[in-house]
Design an enzyme around this catalytic site. Structure first.
Site, PDB file in Angstrom:
ATOM      1  N   ARG A  47       0.853  -1.193   0.000  1.00  0.00           N
ATOM      2  CA  ARG A  47       0.000   0.000   0.000  1.00  0.00           C
ATOM      3  C   ARG A  47       0.889   1.243   0.000  1.00  0.00           C
ATOM      4  NH1 ARG A  47      -2.479   3.601   3.607  1.00  0.00           N
ATOM      5  NH2 ARG A  47      -4.664   4.133   3.140  1.00  0.00           N
ATOM      6  N   SER A 114     -11.993  -3.012   1.913  1.00  0.00           N
ATOM      7  CA  SER A 114     -11.855  -2.210   3.123  1.00  0.00           C
ATOM      8  C   SER A 114     -13.236  -1.713   3.530  1.00  0.00           C
ATOM      9  CB  SER A 114     -10.916  -1.027   2.871  1.00  0.00           C
ATOM     10  OG  SER A 114      -9.630  -1.479   2.506  1.00  0.00           O
ATOM     11  N   LYS A 143      -4.781   7.366  11.383  1.00  0.00           N
ATOM     12  CA  LYS A 143      -6.080   7.980  11.102  1.00  0.00           C
ATOM     13  C   LYS A 143      -6.639   8.586  12.382  1.00  0.00           C
ATOM     14  CE  LYS A 143      -7.388   5.143   7.133  1.00  0.00           C
ATOM     15  NZ  LYS A 143      -8.454   4.298   6.524  1.00  0.00           N
TER      16      LYS A 143
END
Length: 220
Positions: A47, A114, A143
């Site tokens: 990623r 996701s 996050k």
């Protein structure tokens, strides 16, 4: 290829490493990944959203070679790169390519989605996901603004679907076992391994935490 045929390759329980090469500049990404796999990581998700296609493809080839025969290798979002490098699967973001479109491109790819709730887990399963990655579970610097679902949110998603639910977000060796007992089919981590001075040992601690509680999991 059917869901059942594809899932014969899946790892149970799953310890997924999600890469972020920007976390450490003193160690090459392939070194971190190799050490993590040595320690127990059995699914590696590439990623690196900032990389253009050509660079991502070449990095994928390197990591695919590093993990081959030791762990599953999936690419985030880029189905074209996943197919081109011979990855085992692709992880589709919440607002990414429709799962059925990804399946048409290569029906042998494991399809991950996701998600953020039990309701979206159900939708993902209905649309053909082989597994889901659910978060954000615990507070995480990755996050900081995310709505947290906690262990109970993981439990609700597990009860809603029959495919593996992989928990992500603030997962550590200290809380991973609770997620397994809640029914998670595994956990996914970034910082717990990418930030570690010893990725092999960090992975070992995580693997020990989830494996020791696996017998208590309510479903497989």
């Amino acid at each position: 290829m059917t869901h059942g045929e594809k899932m014969r390759r899946w790892r149970r329980p799953a310890l997924m490493l999600v890469t972020d090469r920007g976390r450490r500049t003193d160690r090459r990404l392939e070194e971190t990944v190799s050490l993590a796999v040595d320690g127990g990581v059995n699914v590696v998700q590439l990623r690196e959203k900032d990389l253009p296609g050509r660079e991502l493809y070449h990095l994928a080839l390197v990591l695919r070679s590093v993990v081959r025969g030791r762990a599953l290798f999936v690419v985030n979002d880029r189905v074209d790169v996943a197919v081109a490098c011979g990855a085992d699967g692709v992880q589709i973001p919440a607002h990414g390519l429709p799962l059925d479109a990804a399946a048409e491109i290569d029906p042998t790819l494991l399809l991950g989605q996701s998600i953020h709730s039990a309701a979206t887990a159900v939708e993902a399963q209905h649309r053909g996901a082989d597994y889901v990655v659910l978060g954000t579970v615990f507070p995480t610097p990755s996050k900081p603004e995310a709505r947290l679902i906690g262990v109970e949110g993981v439990r609700r998603a597990v009860e809603a679907v029959s495919i593996p639910v992989i928990a992500i977000g603030g997962v550590t060796a200290g809380n991973a076992g609770d997620l397994i007992v809640a029914g998670a089919g595994g956990v996914a981590v970034i910082g717990a391994i990418m930030d570690a001075d010893d990725p092999r040992e960090a992975a070992r601690e995580l693997w020990s935490a989830i494996e020791s509680r696996w017998v208590e999991a309510p479903r497989r």
